[in-house]
Design an enzyme around this catalytic site. Structure first.
Site, PDB file in Angstrom:
ATOM      1  N   GLU A   1     -39.810 117.372 -77.219  1.00 14.52           N
ATOM      2  CA  GLU A   1     -39.577 116.917 -75.836  1.00 14.52           C
ATOM      3  C   GLU A   1     -38.669 117.944 -75.208  1.00 14.52           C
ATOM      4  O   GLU A   1     -37.551 118.142 -75.670  1.00 14.52           O
ATOM      5  CB  GLU A   1     -38.907 115.540 -75.840  1.00 14.52           C
ATOM      6  CG  GLU A   1     -39.742 114.462 -76.478  1.00 14.52           C
ATOM      7  CD  GLU A   1     -41.068 114.270 -75.794  1.00 14.52           C
ATOM      8  OE1 GLU A   1     -41.122 114.364 -74.547  1.00 14.52           O
ATOM      9  OE2 GLU A   1     -42.067 114.052 -76.493  1.00 14.52           O
TER      10      GLU A   1
ATOM     11  N   CYS B   1     -32.629 115.663 -68.683  1.00 11.42           N
ATOM     12  CA  CYS B   1     -33.972 116.270 -68.673  1.00 11.42           C
ATOM     13  C   CYS B   1     -34.783 115.750 -67.494  1.00 11.42           C
ATOM     14  O   CYS B   1     -35.790 116.356 -67.141  1.00 11.42           O
ATOM     15  CB  CYS B   1     -34.674 115.985 -69.988  1.00 11.42           C
ATOM     16  SG  CYS B   1     -34.564 114.269 -70.476  1.00 11.42           S
TER      17      CYS B   1
ATOM     18  N   GLU C   1     -36.995 125.616 -65.185  1.00 13.52           N
ATOM     19  CA  GLU C   1     -35.835 124.718 -65.179  1.00 13.52           C
ATOM     20  C   GLU C   1     -34.525 125.514 -65.094  1.00 13.52           C
ATOM     21  O   GLU C   1     -34.346 126.516 -65.793  1.00 13.52           O
ATOM     22  CB  GLU C   1     -35.839 123.901 -66.472  1.00 13.52           C
ATOM     23  CG  GLU C   1     -34.677 122.929 -66.606  1.00 13.52           C
ATOM     24  CD  GLU C   1     -34.628 122.232 -67.968  1.00 13.52           C
ATOM     25  OE1 GLU C   1     -34.573 121.010 -67.997  1.00 13.52           O
ATOM     26  OE2 GLU C   1     -34.645 122.927 -69.017  1.00 13.52           O
TER      27      GLU C   1
ATOM     28  N   GLN D   1     -37.694 126.880 -74.797  1.00 16.64           N
ATOM     29  CA  GLN D   1     -37.622 128.038 -75.696  1.00 16.64           C
ATOM     30  C   GLN D   1     -37.521 127.609 -77.164  1.00 16.64           C
ATOM     31  O   GLN D   1     -38.260 128.093 -78.018  1.00 16.64           O
ATOM     32  CB  GLN D   1     -36.376 128.812 -75.304  1.00 16.64           C
ATOM     33  CG  GLN D   1     -36.419 130.251 -75.606  1.00 16.64           C
ATOM     34  CD  GLN D   1     -35.039 130.844 -75.288  1.00 16.64           C
ATOM     35  OE1 GLN D   1     -34.083 130.128 -74.971  1.00 16.64           O
ATOM     36  NE2 GLN D   1     -34.944 132.140 -75.375  1.00 16.64           N
ATOM     37  N   GLY D   2     -36.591 126.674 -77.437  1.00 13.91           N
ATOM     38  CA  GLY D   2     -36.372 126.201 -78.806  1.00 13.91           C
ATOM     39  C   GLY D   2     -37.577 125.438 -79.322  1.00 13.91           C
ATOM     40  O   GLY D   2     -38.051 125.679 -80.440  1.00 13.91           O
ATOM     41  N   GLY D   3     -38.087 124.519 -78.521  1.00  8.75           N
ATOM     42  CA  GLY D   3     -39.239 123.700 -78.937  1.00  8.75           C
ATOM     43  C   GLY D   3     -40.447 124.572 -79.215  1.00  8.75           C
ATOM     44  O   GLY D   3     -41.159 124.371 -80.207  1.00  8.75           O
TER      45      GLY D   3
ATOM     46  N   GLY E   1     -34.882 119.286 -76.715  1.00  7.91           N
ATOM     47  CA  GLY E   1     -34.074 120.434 -76.309  1.00  7.91           C
ATOM     48  C   GLY E   1     -34.825 121.321 -75.342  1.00  7.91           C
ATOM     49  O   GLY E   1     -35.687 120.852 -74.588  1.00  7.91           O
TER      50      GLY E   1
HETATM   51  P1  NAP Z   1     -31.559 123.758 -77.305  1.00  4.84           P
HETATM   52  O1  NAP Z   1     -30.703 124.919 -77.050  1.00  4.84           O
HETATM   53  O2  NAP Z   1     -33.020 123.970 -77.319  1.00  4.84           O
HETATM   54  O3  NAP Z   1     -31.062 123.164 -78.713  1.00  4.84           O
HETATM   55  C1  NAP Z   1     -31.620 122.011 -79.322  1.00  4.84           C
HETATM   56  C2  NAP Z   1     -31.591 122.186 -80.838  1.00  4.84           C
HETATM   57  O4  NAP Z   1     -32.627 123.094 -81.245  1.00  4.84           O
HETATM   58  C3  NAP Z   1     -30.297 122.783 -81.370  1.00  4.84           C
HETATM   59  O5  NAP Z   1     -30.014 122.161 -82.599  1.00  4.84           O
HETATM   60  C4  NAP Z   1     -30.648 124.244 -81.573  1.00  4.84           C
HETATM   61  O6  NAP Z   1     -29.922 124.852 -82.607  1.00  4.84           O
HETATM   62  C5  NAP Z   1     -32.107 124.170 -81.994  1.00  4.84           C
HETATM   63  N1  NAP Z   1     -32.839 125.383 -81.649  1.00  4.84           N
HETATM   64  C6  NAP Z   1     -32.941 125.956 -80.431  1.00  4.84           C
HETATM   65  N2  NAP Z   1     -33.728 127.044 -80.496  1.00  4.84           N
HETATM   66  C7  NAP Z   1     -34.157 127.139 -81.777  1.00  4.84           C
HETATM   67  C8  NAP Z   1     -35.006 128.050 -82.480  1.00  4.84           C
HETATM   68  N3  NAP Z   1     -35.569 129.080 -81.865  1.00  4.84           N
HETATM   69  N4  NAP Z   1     -35.224 127.847 -83.792  1.00  4.84           N
HETATM   70  C9  NAP Z   1     -34.635 126.812 -84.437  1.00  4.84           C
HETATM   71  N5  NAP Z   1     -33.805 125.935 -83.826  1.00  4.84           N
HETATM   72  C10 NAP Z   1     -33.587 126.073 -82.522  1.00  4.84           C
HETATM   73  O7  NAP Z   1     -31.287 122.588 -76.252  1.00  4.84           O
HETATM   74  P2  NAP Z   1     -29.877 122.042 -75.718  1.00  4.84           P
HETATM   75  O8  NAP Z   1     -29.209 123.079 -74.910  1.00  4.84           O
HETATM   76  O9  NAP Z   1     -29.167 121.437 -76.839  1.00  4.84           O
HETATM   77  O10 NAP Z   1     -30.339 120.873 -74.710  1.00  4.84           O
HETATM   78  C11 NAP Z   1     -30.649 121.094 -73.351  1.00  4.84           C
HETATM   79  C12 NAP Z   1     -32.158 121.147 -73.113  1.00  4.84           C
HETATM   80  O11 NAP Z   1     -32.767 119.984 -73.650  1.00  4.84           O
HETATM   81  C13 NAP Z   1     -32.566 121.169 -71.640  1.00  4.84           C
HETATM   82  O12 NAP Z   1     -33.593 122.106 -71.462  1.00  4.84           O
HETATM   83  C14 NAP Z   1     -33.121 119.763 -71.383  1.00  4.84           C
HETATM   84  O13 NAP Z   1     -34.071 119.679 -70.347  1.00  4.84           O
HETATM   85  C15 NAP Z   1     -33.692 119.427 -72.715  1.00  4.84           C
HETATM   86  N6  NAP Z   1     -33.764 117.995 -72.954  1.00  4.84           N
HETATM   87  C16 NAP Z   1     -34.987 117.392 -73.010  1.00  4.84           C
HETATM   88  C17 NAP Z   1     -35.081 116.019 -73.218  1.00  4.84           C
HETATM   89  C18 NAP Z   1     -36.417 115.351 -73.289  1.00  4.84           C
HETATM   90  O14 NAP Z   1     -36.487 114.229 -73.739  1.00  4.84           O
HETATM   91  N7  NAP Z   1     -37.468 115.965 -72.848  1.00  4.84           N
HETATM   92  C19 NAP Z   1     -33.922 115.261 -73.391  1.00  4.84           C
HETATM   93  C20 NAP Z   1     -32.687 115.904 -73.343  1.00  4.84           C
HETATM   94  C21 NAP Z   1     -32.624 117.280 -73.134  1.00  4.84           C
HETATM   95  P3  NAP Z   1     -28.672 125.805 -82.286  1.00  4.84           P
HETATM   96  O15 NAP Z   1     -27.843 125.120 -81.264  1.00  4.84           O
HETATM   97  O16 NAP Z   1     -28.014 125.938 -83.595  1.00  4.84           O
HETATM   98  O17 NAP Z   1     -29.262 127.075 -81.768  1.00  4.84           O
END
Ligand code: NAP
Length: 528
Positions: free
Chosen positions: A264, A301, A392, A243-245, A240
């Site tokens: 990741e 990503c 990004e 910020q989340g990671g 994800g």
């Molecule tokens: P996201 O907003 O970070 O959400 C991913 C998961 O993490 C969700 O289940 C979210 O829960 C949880 N989460 C986020 N912040 C959190 C926190 N502070 N504490 C606990 N849980 C948290 O990502 P996304 O919008 O779904 O995906 C898009 C991002 O993923 C892009 O930045 C992209 O580059 C990246 N990505 C990376 C890869 C890779 O392999 N490197 C692959 C695909 C995507 P909630 O939704 O309930 O908040």
């Protein structure tokens, strides 16, 4: 049938009162099923079951785990149209993409099944005793990789199948011998529940311990935080945003017992276009890159968010061509309103930076949930000074940086944060004159591409999907391919342990016929 409830092992449960729905971006309305977020009690129950299951599951043979993983793949395929329809209704992605991602998910599961059925992945290493060694005798020491314990998996919204419930992290952790608790992504909770039901059926059919898998609903970050903080959870897989990671990495580090978080995250995937390539095929490159930037509405990503070239007429022509080609492409849907909002806000933040110039953007009115693509450009010196421009913008956005010369190009690359990929576009042997640029790029990325595009990640043993922070939290591991199993194990040594009490992988007679290192030699022979 989708129930909207949690899977606590094979028990369906919804005792909480916090509910939510998923969203259909194509119809611009909420889907009907109501999901119930897991309560603290349900979280505790899932972790406790996983902990109990680990005692048995850690000793399940490679062949039995392979049967389980293959059964998951079969059950996912058996979900048939219901899975494809649910996926499309929760993402706005086309049926072809749903089927492609399902194929990838099934392939990953079967690849891990083959890996653990064969068995050599445990890296059995045997150094036999030398009782006569002077001044002290040497013990018999044997090493093997063993599973860490219950793993929590967070999937990203842009890969509801391949990087989610039964995606790469889950498949790798189950293959390693770790029970998995998935924190379901709220934007594709229905897809997640269907896949969870397939995993549970497969576990029952192959007699896996109850609690080897759970799927917990959540509409916000609390469930994930509670899971990561739980003392019986031993590792975390995350795909994800940065910020989340990062938030989860910090949380895991603050625990009384810190645990590894393999996150990741985001990347802007720099592309270096060398001068001769620009001169000889700038227009073709512009077409190719317009396609790559807008592929999947820029929601990959590996999307090329940064293009680096050396200033001059050729780069100006390329930038203009790229801008004109990109506006010819019809805008497409984004996955959900939150991603559209994040795109608009991050794009706005970038555009507010002084020195960033818009070269082309799609101007016509679009429906809500659609993203409009945009190409920008900036001087090398401005880019170097302002790290906000290095962040990004997840969506169909790219920035062409006009470097003064090769030295500035190298400096810019060196100043970038860690990235998943780097690409070099070169004509003939041109690249040989840019050795230090290539070397700087290698130091910042996990995968380097020659004359291609970064979008598209092959699933194979040689793939590295990861990179220096913040592309991932631990650049020593890949999240894609069978090598990703190593994230969920730790090395463990037996010293002078009786042969009959050793695991089969380390027994003298090598009953599993796996490849092992015996006194420094790779062999399938037994130990005499
Ligand atoms: P996201 O907003 O970070 O959400 C991913 C998961 O993490 C969700 O289940 C979210 O829960 C949880 N989460 C986020 N912040 C959190 C926190 N502070 N504490 C606990 N849980 C948290 O990502 P996304 O919008 O779904 O995906 C898009 C991002 O993923 C892009 O930045 C992209 O580059 C990246 N990505 C990376 C890869 C890779 O392999 N490197 C692959 C695909 C995507 P909630 O939704 O309930 O908040």
């Amino acid at each position: 049938m989708i129930t909207g409830k949690n899977y606590i092992g094979d028990t369906i449960s919804a005792t909480g009162n916090k509910t939510y729905t998923t969203f259909n971006p194509e119809l611009n309305k909420e889907n009907e099923v109501v999901y119930t977020e897991a309560t603290q009690e349900e979280i505790n129950e899932a972790v406790s079951l996983a902990s109990k299951a680990f005692k048995e599951y850690r000793n399940v043979s490679g062949k039995q785990k392979a049967a389980f993983l293959n059964a998951i793949a079969d059950e996912i395929l058996a979900l048939n149209d219901e899975l494809v329809k649910t996926y499309c209704s929760e993402t706005g992605l086309p049926e072809g993409r749903a089927k492609g991602e399902r194929g990838r998910t099934v392939f990953q599961l079967r690849s891990f099944a083959d890996l653990v059925a064969e068995g050599s992945w445990v890296e059995a290493t045997i150094d036999t005793a030398i009782p006569t060694r002077e001044p002290l005798p040497k013990s018999d020491i044997r090493k093997i990789n063993i599973p860490l314990g219950p793993v929590v998996v967070f999937g990203a919204s842009n890969f509801p199948l391949a990087y989610s419930t039964a995606g790469g992290d889950t498949a790798a952790a189950l293959a390693a011998g770790c029970p998995v608790i998935v924190k379901s992504h709220p934007m594709h909770a229905g897809t997640g529940e269907l896949v969870a039901s397939a995993i549970i059926k497969a576990a029952q059919k192959t007699n896996m311990p109850k609690g080897v898998f759970s799927n917990l609903n959540s509409s916000g970050i609390e469930v994930g935080q509670q899971l990561v903080s739980h003392p019986e959870v031993k590792a975390v897989g995350f795909t994800g945003s940065i910020q989340g990671g990062r938030a989860l990495l910090d949380l895991a580090a603050k625990r009384e017992e810190p645990i590894p978080v393999f996150a990741e995250m985001g990347s802007i995937n720099p592309v270096v276009i060398l001068p001769k390539a620009l001169q000889n095929r700038g227009e073709t490159l512009a077409s190719t890159y317009a396609g790559s930037i807008t592929l999947g509405t820029g929601q990959f990503c590996t999307n090329p968010g940064l293009i680096l070239g050396i200033k001059g007429e050729q780069l100006t022509n390329f930038t203009n061509d790229l801008a004109s080609k990109i506006v010819e492409i019809s805008p497409s849907l984004m996955l959900h309103p939150n991603i559209v909002a994040a795109y608009e806000s991050n794009k706005g933040k970038a555009l507010a930076q002084s020195g960033l110039v818009v070269v082309g953007k799609y101007e016509n009115e679009v429906q809500s949930n659609y993203a409009t693509q945009i190409i920008t450009t900036v001087e090398g010196a401005t880019f170097l000074e302002n790290t906000t421009l290095h962040q990004e913008v997840f969506g169909p956005f790219s920035m062409v940086v006009q470097c003064e010369n090769a030295a500035q190009l190298e400096e810019i690359i060196s100043q970038l944060e860690g990235q998943l990929t780097g690409t070099v576009i070169s004509d003939e042997n041109e690249i040989t004159q840019y050795g230090s640029v290539v070397s700087a790029l290698q130091n910042r990325v996990g995968r380097i591409i020659f004359n291609g595009v970064p979008t598209g990640v092959e699933v194979c043993p040689s793939m590295v999907h990861g990179g220096p922070y913040p592309a991932s939290t631990d650049s020593r591991f890949t999240a894609v391919g069978i090598g990703s199993i190593k994230r969920w194990v730790r090395p463990f040594s037996y010293q002078d342990w009786p042969n009959e009490l050793l695991p089969d992988e380390l027994k003298n007679e090598n009953p599993l016929q796996i490849s092992r290192s015996v006194n420094g030699m790779l062999t399938k022979n037994g130990v005499k």
